[in-house]
Design a protein around this motif. Sequence first.
Motif, PDB file in Angstrom:
ATOM      1  N   LEU A  21       0.824  -1.205   0.000  1.00 45.26           N
ATOM      2  CA  LEU A  21       0.000   0.000   0.000  1.00 45.26           C
ATOM      3  C   LEU A  21       0.855   1.251   0.000  1.00 45.26           C
ATOM      4  N   SER A  22       1.943   1.211   0.757  1.00 46.41           N
ATOM      5  CA  SER A  22       2.842   2.364   0.812  1.00 46.41           C
ATOM      6  C   SER A  22       3.487   2.603  -0.549  1.00 46.41           C
ATOM      7  N   THR A  23       3.914   1.512  -1.208  1.00 44.08           N
ATOM      8  CA  THR A  23       4.533   1.645  -2.545  1.00 44.08           C
ATOM      9  C   THR A  23       3.529   2.165  -3.555  1.00 44.08           C
ATOM     10  N   SER A  24       2.280   1.664  -3.484  1.00 44.45           N
ATOM     11  CA  SER A  24       1.254   2.099  -4.424  1.00 44.45           C
ATOM     12  C   SER A  24       0.923   3.574  -4.228  1.00 44.45           C
ATOM     13  N   ARG A  25       0.835   3.973  -2.959  1.00 43.09           N
ATOM     14  CA  ARG A  25       0.541   5.388  -2.700  1.00 43.09           C
ATOM     15  C   ARG A  25       1.674   6.279  -3.198  1.00 43.09           C
ATOM     16  N   GLN A  26       2.906   5.810  -2.974  1.00 41.79           N
ATOM     17  CA  GLN A  26       4.050   6.590  -3.445  1.00 41.79           C
ATOM     18  C   GLN A  26       4.036   6.716  -4.966  1.00 41.79           C
ATOM     19  N   GLN A  27       3.725   5.623  -5.670  1.00 40.13           N
ATOM     20  CA  GLN A  27       3.675   5.660  -7.133  1.00 40.13           C
ATOM     21  C   GLN A  27       2.531   6.550  -7.615  1.00 40.13           C
ATOM     22  N   SER A  28       1.353   6.459  -6.960  1.00 39.19           N
ATOM     23  CA  SER A  28       0.228   7.316  -7.340  1.00 39.19           C
ATOM     24  C   SER A  28       0.575   8.779  -7.139  1.00 39.19           C
ATOM     25  N   SER A  29       1.312   9.060  -6.059  1.00 41.91           N
ATOM     26  CA  SER A  29       1.726  10.444  -5.812  1.00 41.91           C
ATOM     27  C   SER A  29       2.667  10.929  -6.908  1.00 41.91           C
ATOM     28  N   GLN A  30       3.570  10.072  -7.352  1.00 41.38           N
ATOM     29  CA  GLN A  30       4.493  10.446  -8.429  1.00 41.38           C
ATOM     30  C   GLN A  30       3.737  10.657  -9.743  1.00 41.38           C
ATOM     31  N   ILE A  31       2.756   9.789 -10.022  1.00 45.03           N
ATOM     32  CA  ILE A  31       1.962   9.935 -11.248  1.00 45.03           C
ATOM     33  C   ILE A  31       1.184  11.242 -11.227  1.00 45.03           C
ATOM     34  N   ALA A  32       0.553  11.548 -10.085  1.00 42.42           N
ATOM     35  CA  ALA A  32      -0.215  12.784  -9.972  1.00 42.42           C
ATOM     36  C   ALA A  32       0.691  14.008 -10.117  1.00 42.42           C
ATOM     37  N   LYS A  33       1.886  13.928  -9.526  1.00 41.04           N
ATOM     38  CA  LYS A  33       2.824  15.045  -9.631  1.00 41.04           C
ATOM     39  C   LYS A  33       3.271  15.255 -11.079  1.00 41.04           C
ATOM     40  N   ALA A  34       3.577  14.159 -11.771  1.00 40.82           N
ATOM     41  CA  ALA A  34       3.998  14.265 -13.179  1.00 40.82           C
ATOM     42  C   ALA A  34       2.869  14.824 -14.031  1.00 40.82           C
ATOM     43  N   TYR A  35       1.649  14.395 -13.745  1.00 43.01           N
ATOM     44  CA  TYR A  35       0.495  14.904 -14.505  1.00 43.01           C
ATOM     45  C   TYR A  35       0.332  16.412 -14.326  1.00 43.01           C
ATOM     46  N   ARG A  36       0.451  16.892 -13.071  1.00 41.58           N
ATOM     47  CA  ARG A  36       0.296  18.339 -12.816  1.00 41.58           C
ATOM     48  C   ARG A  36       1.404  19.138 -13.497  1.00 41.58           C
ATOM     49  N   GLN A  37       2.628  18.633 -13.451  1.00 43.04           N
ATOM     50  CA  GLN A  37       3.732  19.352 -14.100  1.00 43.04           C
ATOM     51  C   GLN A  37       3.537  19.404 -15.613  1.00 43.04           C
ATOM     52  N   ALA A  38       3.150  18.276 -16.197  1.00 40.38           N
ATOM     53  CA  ALA A  38       2.935  18.242 -17.647  1.00 40.38           C
ATOM     54  C   ALA A  38       1.801  19.174 -18.047  1.00 40.38           C
ATOM     55  N   ALA A  39       0.726  19.207 -17.264  1.00 32.38           N
ATOM     56  CA  ALA A  39      -0.390  20.092 -17.572  1.00 32.38           C
ATOM     57  C   ALA A  39       0.033  21.554 -17.512  1.00 32.38           C
ATOM     58  N   GLN A  40       0.861  21.900 -16.524  1.00 30.42           N
ATOM     59  CA  GLN A  40       1.339  23.278 -16.408  1.00 30.42           C
ATOM     60  C   GLN A  40       2.230  23.655 -17.598  1.00 30.42           C
ATOM     61  N   LEU A  41       3.105  22.744 -17.994  1.00 25.88           N
ATOM     62  CA  LEU A  41       3.960  23.002 -19.158  1.00 25.88           C
ATOM     63  C   LEU A  41       3.121  23.129 -20.433  1.00 25.88           C
ATOM     64  N   PHE A  42       2.074  22.341 -20.526  1.00 26.31           N
ATOM     65  CA  PHE A  42       1.199  22.403 -21.698  1.00 26.31           C
ATOM     66  C   PHE A  42       0.478  23.745 -21.775  1.00 26.31           C
ATOM     67  N   LEU A  43       0.024  24.231 -20.637  1.00 24.92           N
ATOM     68  CA  LEU A  43      -0.690  25.509 -20.622  1.00 24.92           C
ATOM     69  C   LEU A  43       0.220  26.672 -20.990  1.00 24.92           C
ATOM     70  N   THR A  44       1.508  26.547 -20.721  1.00 21.45           N
ATOM     71  CA  THR A  44       2.467  27.601 -21.081  1.00 21.45           C
ATOM     72  C   THR A  44       3.090  27.359 -22.456  1.00 21.45           C
ATOM     73  N   ARG A  45       2.511  26.396 -23.220  1.00 21.26           N
ATOM     74  CA  ARG A  45       2.924  26.100 -24.593  1.00 21.26           C
ATOM     75  C   ARG A  45       4.355  25.591 -24.674  1.00 21.26           C
ATOM     76  N   ARG A  46       4.819  24.953 -23.603  1.00 20.08           N
ATOM     77  CA  ARG A  46       6.133  24.309 -23.645  1.00 20.08           C
ATOM     78  C   ARG A  46       5.887  22.831 -23.930  1.00 20.08           C
ATOM     79  N   LEU A  47       5.520  22.563 -25.161  1.00 17.11           N
ATOM     80  CA  LEU A  47       5.045  21.230 -25.530  1.00 17.11           C
ATOM     81  C   LEU A  47       6.125  20.151 -25.454  1.00 17.11           C
ATOM     82  N   PRO A  48       7.333  20.361 -25.925  1.00 23.93           N
ATOM     83  CA  PRO A  48       8.345  19.294 -25.797  1.00 23.93           C
ATOM     84  C   PRO A  48       8.615  18.916 -24.344  1.00 23.93           C
ATOM     85  N   GLU A  49       8.667  19.920 -23.415  1.00 27.64           N
ATOM     86  CA  GLU A  49       8.886  19.606 -22.003  1.00 27.64           C
ATOM     87  C   GLU A  49       7.697  18.858 -21.415  1.00 27.64           C
ATOM     88  N   ALA A  50       6.476  19.213 -21.864  1.00 29.21           N
ATOM     89  CA  ALA A  50       5.293  18.505 -21.385  1.00 29.21           C
ATOM     90  C   ALA A  50       5.315  17.035 -21.830  1.00 29.21           C
TER      91      ALA A  50
END
Length: 420
Positions: A21-50
């Motif tokens: 459960l701890s490993t799954s939560r840690q992985q879900s947290s990493q996935i959510a963090k990557a998703y938020r960063q990619a979405a922010q880069l997408f909104l600023t039109r930094r498509l290759p970084e997203a």
Amino acid sequence: MATLYDDVSGSRYLSSSISSLSTSRQQSSQIAKAYRQAAQLFLTRRLPEALSTIEPIISPPPIDAADVVGHAPVATASRGTRVKVWSFYLTFLNAVVELGAEEGKHAFGSTRWKQLVSQCRDGSIWDHVVRDGYAGVEGDVDADVVVNLATLLLTHAPSQRLNQQKLETYLSATANPALDVSSHMSSPAYLDKRPGHRRQHTGTDTPRDLEKRIKLLELYTLHVLPRNDEWDYARDFIDMSEVLDQERKEAFLLALHSLKEEKEDTQAREEKLRQQQQEQMEERRRETEAKRLEQSRAQDERRIREEQNRRQPRGSDEPQPTPSQSSRTSRTPAKKPTTPPPGLYNRASTMFANIHTMISDTAHHMTSNPMAFFRTLLFLLAFGLAFGRRHLRERILRIIRSAWDKVRRTVGMGVKVSYI
């Protein structure tokens, strides 16, 4: 001993569950963090970084002995996280296609941009999502993700045959789920061992599921099938649908009828416009051909005039006839020569009368000066020949013969008188 063993085994199982459960939560947290960063880069039109940020969680790790299945990290995330990640990636691909060739190649490079675009145009993105995100099980794909996949292919795929096939497979799989144990055990829902986790129902078990199902039927019957000219099949599918109530069926059929009429009207307008364009092109072609012929005719006439000017002797003031004048002259029938005006006859008659008188007077002097008479006679003959008209020459000859008869008679009388 048995109680002690059970306590130890239970502790080990609890410890393993807590660790998982701890490993799954840690992985879900990493996935959510990557998703938020990619979405922010997408909104600023930094498509290759997203793209570089979202790719690690939607792509499986390299296959090795420890991980034979090779699912993408997003496959073990919660339903809400899966829907967000895949919906974001599909939105990202749509934006990449809309960049256009020049800007897209500048941002990602020619090869990489073509790879991203081809996923949307040939439909391979659908296989990528099912394979890496849902362990290859069509029926496990979230309905929201299927809606986004169908919309993406509807927008960018030149042919909707693959889109129709994928939707039919999904609708069939969710309406009649296959009891494939091995596929089920390899699916993300089975692999996720978190407490309280239950496999997603993709049919119409809840109002939300029903809403998504109706949305899929709308895409399938009112957008994909009409693009493939499957109008009759779409109508029959709506009539026989068990998901749609009578009111929705009537609304779908009415929308389908309107779409068909609109397409027929559009085709009729396009055909009319095409005919008008063809007529305009034909009219321009005829005008161009007429102008070319006119120019060619003008050039021919100019060459003929130049040739006639070269052949005309120098010092001649008489203008050369143009080809058009020559053609008109050749077509005009020859006219008979006109008779001289009456005034000319009066003057000629007076002149001839005076000449006749002169000849008569001269005849009396023939005996004394015959050479003067012959000179006068030769002058009149030359004058008549020079005058050039046949009826005048005949009249002069008659006058000369008459004068000659008088001279002859006069000479005869003179001889007789001399003899006497």
